[in-house]
Write a protein that holds these residues in place. Structure first.
Motif, PDB file in Angstrom:
ATOM      1  N   PRO A  73      30.229  53.525  19.257  1.00  0.00           N
ATOM      2  CA  PRO A  73      30.049  53.860  20.595  1.00  0.00           C
ATOM      3  C   PRO A  73      29.759  55.408  20.848  1.00  0.00           C
ATOM      4  O   PRO A  73      28.922  55.875  21.904  1.00  0.00           O
ATOM      5  CB  PRO A  73      31.577  53.414  21.319  1.00  0.00           C
ATOM      6  N   ALA A  74      30.298  56.312  20.023  1.00  0.00           N
ATOM      7  CA  ALA A  74      30.145  57.791  20.145  1.00  0.00           C
ATOM      8  C   ALA A  74      28.562  58.065  19.744  1.00  0.00           C
ATOM      9  O   ALA A  74      27.902  58.859  20.173  1.00  0.00           O
ATOM     10  CB  ALA A  74      31.011  58.527  19.140  1.00  0.00           C
ATOM     11  N   PHE A  75      28.020  57.579  18.526  1.00  0.00           N
ATOM     12  CA  PHE A  75      26.803  57.314  18.230  1.00  0.00           C
ATOM     13  C   PHE A  75      25.755  57.174  19.373  1.00  0.00           C
ATOM     14  O   PHE A  75      24.653  57.575  19.742  1.00  0.00           O
ATOM     15  CB  PHE A  75      26.421  56.518  16.976  1.00  0.00           C
ATOM     16  N   ILE A  76      25.988  55.864  19.796  1.00  0.00           N
ATOM     17  CA  ILE A  76      25.146  55.410  20.874  1.00  0.00           C
ATOM     18  C   ILE A  76      25.176  56.079  22.224  1.00  0.00           C
ATOM     19  O   ILE A  76      24.246  56.600  22.649  1.00  0.00           O
ATOM     20  CB  ILE A  76      25.721  53.782  21.297  1.00  0.00           C
ATOM     21  N   GLY A  77      26.563  56.462  22.463  1.00  0.00           N
ATOM     22  CA  GLY A  77      26.645  57.355  23.903  1.00  0.00           C
ATOM     23  C   GLY A  77      25.864  58.889  23.796  1.00  0.00           C
ATOM     24  O   GLY A  77      25.416  59.114  24.669  1.00  0.00           O
ATOM     25  N   VAL A  78      26.137  59.485  22.703  1.00  0.00           N
ATOM     26  CA  VAL A  78      25.545  60.853  22.503  1.00  0.00           C
ATOM     27  C   VAL A  78      23.896  60.775  22.560  1.00  0.00           C
ATOM     28  O   VAL A  78      23.350  61.603  23.236  1.00  0.00           O
ATOM     29  CB  VAL A  78      25.658  61.238  21.120  1.00  0.00           C
ATOM     30  N   TRP A  79      23.420  59.636  21.812  1.00  0.00           N
ATOM     31  CA  TRP A  79      21.906  59.498  21.962  1.00  0.00           C
ATOM     32  C   TRP A  79      21.566  59.049  23.513  1.00  0.00           C
ATOM     33  O   TRP A  79      20.493  59.806  24.075  1.00  0.00           O
ATOM     34  CB  TRP A  79      21.368  58.393  21.186  1.00  0.00           C
ATOM     35  N   LEU A  80      22.326  58.389  24.188  1.00  0.00           N
ATOM     36  CA  LEU A  80      21.967  58.113  25.598  1.00  0.00           C
ATOM     37  C   LEU A  80      22.153  59.090  26.405  1.00  0.00           C
ATOM     38  O   LEU A  80      21.337  59.447  27.451  1.00  0.00           O
ATOM     39  CB  LEU A  80      23.050  56.992  25.910  1.00  0.00           C
ATOM     40  N   GLY A  81      23.098  59.988  26.364  1.00  0.00           N
ATOM     41  CA  GLY A  81      23.190  61.150  26.992  1.00  0.00           C
ATOM     42  C   GLY A  81      22.172  62.274  26.761  1.00  0.00           C
ATOM     43  O   GLY A  81      21.607  62.914  27.972  1.00  0.00           O
ATOM     44  N   VAL A  82      21.647  62.332  25.571  1.00  0.00           N
ATOM     45  CA  VAL A  82      20.556  63.384  25.169  1.00  0.00           C
ATOM     46  C   VAL A  82      19.149  62.880  26.104  1.00  0.00           C
ATOM     47  O   VAL A  82      18.642  63.460  26.580  1.00  0.00           O
ATOM     48  CB  VAL A  82      20.369  63.438  23.919  1.00  0.00           C
ATOM     49  N   LEU A  83      19.091  61.514  25.812  1.00  0.00           N
ATOM     50  CA  LEU A  83      17.955  60.902  26.520  1.00  0.00           C
ATOM     51  C   LEU A  83      17.885  60.819  27.906  1.00  0.00           C
ATOM     52  O   LEU A  83      16.721  61.141  28.602  1.00  0.00           O
ATOM     53  CB  LEU A  83      17.728  59.420  25.851  1.00  0.00           C
ATOM     54  N   PHE A  84      18.991  60.865  28.468  1.00  0.00           N
ATOM     55  CA  PHE A  84      19.281  60.853  30.005  1.00  0.00           C
ATOM     56  C   PHE A  84      18.808  62.035  30.442  1.00  0.00           C
ATOM     57  O   PHE A  84      18.039  62.287  31.467  1.00  0.00           O
ATOM     58  CB  PHE A  84      20.723  60.466  30.299  1.00  0.00           C
ATOM     59  N   LEU A  85      19.255  63.147  29.948  1.00  0.00           N
ATOM     60  CA  LEU A  85      18.910  64.562  30.176  1.00  0.00           C
ATOM     61  C   LEU A  85      17.564  64.515  30.045  1.00  0.00           C
ATOM     62  O   LEU A  85      16.843  65.567  30.851  1.00  0.00           O
ATOM     63  CB  LEU A  85      19.918  65.787  29.591  1.00  0.00           C
ATOM     64  N   MET A  86      17.070  64.305  28.872  1.00  0.00           N
ATOM     65  CA  MET A  86      15.546  64.345  28.659  1.00  0.00           C
ATOM     66  C   MET A  86      14.677  64.016  29.587  1.00  0.00           C
ATOM     67  O   MET A  86      13.758  64.621  30.277  1.00  0.00           O
ATOM     68  CB  MET A  86      15.232  64.044  27.439  1.00  0.00           C
ATOM     69  N   ALA A 215      31.049  59.678  25.294  1.00  0.00           N
ATOM     70  CA  ALA A 215      30.155  60.163  24.199  1.00  0.00           C
ATOM     71  C   ALA A 215      28.804  60.711  25.163  1.00  0.00           C
ATOM     72  O   ALA A 215      27.968  61.529  24.774  1.00  0.00           O
ATOM     73  CB  ALA A 215      29.728  59.133  23.286  1.00  0.00           C
ATOM     74  N   PHE A 216      28.664  59.755  26.191  1.00  0.00           N
ATOM     75  CA  PHE A 216      27.407  60.031  26.991  1.00  0.00           C
ATOM     76  C   PHE A 216      27.431  61.468  27.478  1.00  0.00           C
ATOM     77  O   PHE A 216      26.401  62.191  27.456  1.00  0.00           O
ATOM     78  CB  PHE A 216      27.357  58.959  28.035  1.00  0.00           C
ATOM     79  N   ALA A 217      28.496  61.695  27.886  1.00  0.00           N
ATOM     80  CA  ALA A 217      29.053  63.154  28.599  1.00  0.00           C
ATOM     81  C   ALA A 217      28.596  64.162  27.580  1.00  0.00           C
ATOM     82  O   ALA A 217      28.005  65.297  27.993  1.00  0.00           O
ATOM     83  CB  ALA A 217      29.956  63.291  29.309  1.00  0.00           C
ATOM     84  N   ALA A 218      29.032  63.938  26.469  1.00  0.00           N
ATOM     85  CA  ALA A 218      28.934  64.915  25.107  1.00  0.00           C
ATOM     86  C   ALA A 218      27.550  65.043  24.969  1.00  0.00           C
ATOM     87  O   ALA A 218      26.966  66.204  24.667  1.00  0.00           O
ATOM     88  CB  ALA A 218      29.604  64.586  24.197  1.00  0.00           C
TER      89      ALA A 218
END
Length: 261
Positions: A73-86, A215-218
């Motif tokens: 979940p942390a792995f997926i969430g971090v990537w989603l957060g980065v992609l969202f801001l991108m 993780a998404f927020a992170a």
């Protein structure tokens, strides 16, 4: 929903930006480049530490039942957060720190207005981070305490102090009146409590996927650090000042999280 802990979590970070922007009333002359570098480095360090201890680690703790795959979940969430801001970075035209108007974008709004949009975009993941943690605490999660929520809120408020100064002080240096420069800094912070409240209102959706949302927020916060703050603190003549203050911000937030959380 309007328990004291909720109000603290929502408004303490906002207060940090207000206080930082208010420094413009004590400013005389142009903003020193070394000061701006130090403030940016400090903000970056706090955000990285908050991402790790307040968001990513609780995300993995929430997923302990997955055993060796608790990192997923942390792995997926971090990537989603980065992609969202991108994606937001591409869709919403805004200025990076100290940049000129983007090619093909009209500057009719004015650089100051576009800078407000830029900082407001940065504040969105911070508001979401507090909202997600509050949603987890309100849901009765054993891994998220009210102290953890307060720690994150205080950490973001500390990070927002230099950020508020970074937006208001250069505006005054450019000739804007103190009151108006302060108003722009205040305006950039409004999105933060809005993001927290909206996340809370969606708690019924957020809670079942809490590890992913933490993780998404992170990931979103880490994107801001890498894309904006680190380049800004390293710009121009080589100096270790930004690195020193990055380390100071990181260790301060680490201490706060361990001592209070």
């Amino acid at each position: 929903m309007f328990a004291p802990e909720v109000l603290q979590g929502v408004f303490i970070p906002f207060l940090g930006t207000v206080l930082g922007s208010g420094l413009v009333f004590f400013m005389k002359g142009a903003m020193n480049r070394s000061l701006q570098r130090a403030l940016t480095g400090f903000a970056a360090g706090v955000m990285v530490a908050a991402s790790i201890w307040s968001l990513i680690m609780p995300a993995m703790e929430q997923a302990e039942h997955m055993g060796k795959f608790a990192f997923v979940p942390a792995f997926i969430g971090v990537w989603l957060g980065v992609l969202f801001l991108m994606v937001l970075d591409k869709v919403i035209p805004h200025l990076h720190m100290n940049s000129e108007c983007p090619e093909g974008i009209s500057c009719g709004l004015g650089k100051s207005t576009m800078m407000v949009f830029a900082v407001a975009l940065h504040n969105l993941p911070e508001g979401m981070a507090v909202g997600v943690l509050l949603a987890g605490w309100l849901s009765g999660s054993e891994t998220i305490t009210s102290a953890a929520v307060l720690t994150l809120a205080l950490g973001i408020a500390i990070q927002n102090l230099p950020e508020g100064a970074i937006i208001s002080m250069p505006l005054k240096s450019g000739g804007m009146k103190s009151g108006k420069a302060f108003g722009y800094g205040l305006l950039s912070a409004v999105v933060e409590p809005i993001g927290a409240v909206l996340t809370l209102l969606l708690a019924s959706i957020v809670t079942p996927i809490l590890p992913y949302m933490l993780a998404f927020a992170a990931g979103a916060m880490l994107y801001v650090v890498v894309e904006e703050l680190i380049p800004e603190m390293s710009e121009g003549e080589h100096s270790h000042l930004g690195t020193w203050f990055f380390t100071l911000g990181f260790t301060l937030m680490m201490v706060l999280d361990i001592a209070l959380g």
